[in-house]
Design a protein around this motif. Structure first.
Motif, PDB file in Angstrom:
ATOM      1  N   GLY A  59       0.831  -1.203   0.000  1.00 58.30           N
ATOM      2  CA  GLY A  59       0.000   0.000   0.000  1.00 58.30           C
ATOM      3  C   GLY A  59       0.861   1.246   0.000  1.00 58.30           C
ATOM      4  O   GLY A  59       1.802   1.352   0.784  1.00 58.30           O
ATOM      5  N   TRP A  60       0.526   2.175  -0.879  1.00 62.85           N
ATOM      6  CA  TRP A  60       1.256   3.427  -0.975  1.00 62.85           C
ATOM      7  C   TRP A  60       0.397   4.563  -0.466  1.00 62.85           C
ATOM      8  O   TRP A  60      -0.734   4.740  -0.901  1.00 62.85           O
ATOM      9  CB  TRP A  60       1.630   3.717  -2.421  1.00 62.85           C
ATOM     10  CG  TRP A  60       2.664   2.843  -3.052  1.00 62.85           C
ATOM     11  CD1 TRP A  60       3.090   1.618  -2.644  1.00 62.85           C
ATOM     12  CD2 TRP A  60       3.386   3.135  -4.244  1.00 62.85           C
ATOM     13  NE1 TRP A  60       4.023   1.138  -3.498  1.00 62.85           N
ATOM     14  CE2 TRP A  60       4.227   2.042  -4.499  1.00 62.85           C
ATOM     15  CE3 TRP A  60       3.384   4.204  -5.122  1.00 62.85           C
ATOM     16  CZ2 TRP A  60       5.075   1.998  -5.597  1.00 62.85           C
ATOM     17  CZ3 TRP A  60       4.230   4.157  -6.215  1.00 62.85           C
ATOM     18  CH2 TRP A  60       5.078   3.071  -6.445  1.00 62.85           C
ATOM     19  N   PHE A  61       0.905   5.332   0.458  1.00 63.01           N
ATOM     20  CA  PHE A  61       0.334   6.549   1.046  1.00 63.01           C
ATOM     21  C   PHE A  61      -1.159   6.436   1.357  1.00 63.01           C
ATOM     22  O   PHE A  61      -1.941   7.326   1.064  1.00 63.01           O
ATOM     23  CB  PHE A  61       0.657   7.807   0.223  1.00 63.01           C
ATOM     24  CG  PHE A  61       0.533   7.691  -1.290  1.00 63.01           C
ATOM     25  CD1 PHE A  61      -0.656   7.956  -1.926  1.00 63.01           C
ATOM     26  CD2 PHE A  61       1.641   7.334  -2.047  1.00 63.01           C
ATOM     27  CE1 PHE A  61      -0.760   7.868  -3.310  1.00 63.01           C
ATOM     28  CE2 PHE A  61       1.552   7.244  -3.432  1.00 63.01           C
ATOM     29  CZ  PHE A  61       0.346   7.511  -4.062  1.00 63.01           C
ATOM     30  N   GLY A  62      -1.530   5.348   2.034  1.00 63.16           N
ATOM     31  CA  GLY A  62      -2.936   5.115   2.390  1.00 63.16           C
ATOM     32  C   GLY A  62      -3.297   5.648   3.762  1.00 63.16           C
ATOM     33  O   GLY A  62      -2.440   5.849   4.624  1.00 63.16           O
ATOM     34  N   ALA A  63      -4.603   5.856   3.946  1.00 63.92           N
ATOM     35  CA  ALA A  63      -5.160   6.190   5.261  1.00 63.92           C
ATOM     36  C   ALA A  63      -5.681   4.882   5.856  1.00 63.92           C
ATOM     37  O   ALA A  63      -6.642   4.315   5.356  1.00 63.92           O
ATOM     38  CB  ALA A  63      -6.283   7.205   5.126  1.00 63.92           C
TER      39      ALA A  63
END
Length: 158
Positions: free
Chosen positions: A27-31
């Motif tokens: 996962g890239w730059f997830g909340a």
């Protein structure tokens, strides 16, 4: 998966029906903690739109149920989290705290915090953005190469 897609992908990676589990997730730059994200953001319009809450704020229960950090159970799959250290839209603490929770559950987690870039791994120049994306892609390919290696306990394909 990127940004909102990382949140949805992480949910699938952690909550899979029998026989459909992923073997690894990046996962890239997830909340990953939506209640924390909602406290940080100046407007919850994106959350209301994403989760179809209508004109009212999404409930705390709804945000918690949609948060991968609150869905971590035993033996999560190997996970790579990539985040820009200067991300002001989705704070890097989202990835850091999620990584801590996954490790506490016995998960294999790799965390790549990339300096000098914000959300989307966008830097101050095209060269900085390109370097960050190259670093993230390399880390992702290397991660999947390691995580998807056959293990001694895996049965051979039929």
């Amino acid at each position: 998966s990127f940004s909102a897609g990382a949140q949805f992908g992480a949910l699938q990676a952690l909550n899979c029906p029998a026989g459909t589990c992923v073997r690894a997730f990046a996962g890239w730059f997830g909340a990953y903690d939506l209640p924390a994200y909602a406290r940080h953001t100046s407007s919850d319009a994106s959350l209301r739109q994403l989760f179809r809450c209508g004109p009212q704020p999404c409930t705390a229960a709804m945000l918690q149920a949609a948060s991968p950090i609150h869905q971590v159970g035993r033996a999560p799959p190997p996970i790579l989290l990539v985040h820009g250290q200067n991300d002001a839209q989705v704070l890097p603490s989202q990835a850091e705290t999620f990584a801590e929770r996954l490790r506490a559950a016995g998960g294999e987690v790799e965390l790549q915090l990339i300096p000098g870039v914000g959300h989307g791994l966008v830097g101050a120049s095209a060269a900085a953005t390109r370097a960050a994306l190259t670093q993230a892609l390399t880390a992702t390919f290397d991660f999947f190469d390691r995580a998807l290696q056959p293990r001694a306990t895996d049965s051979p394909p039929r």
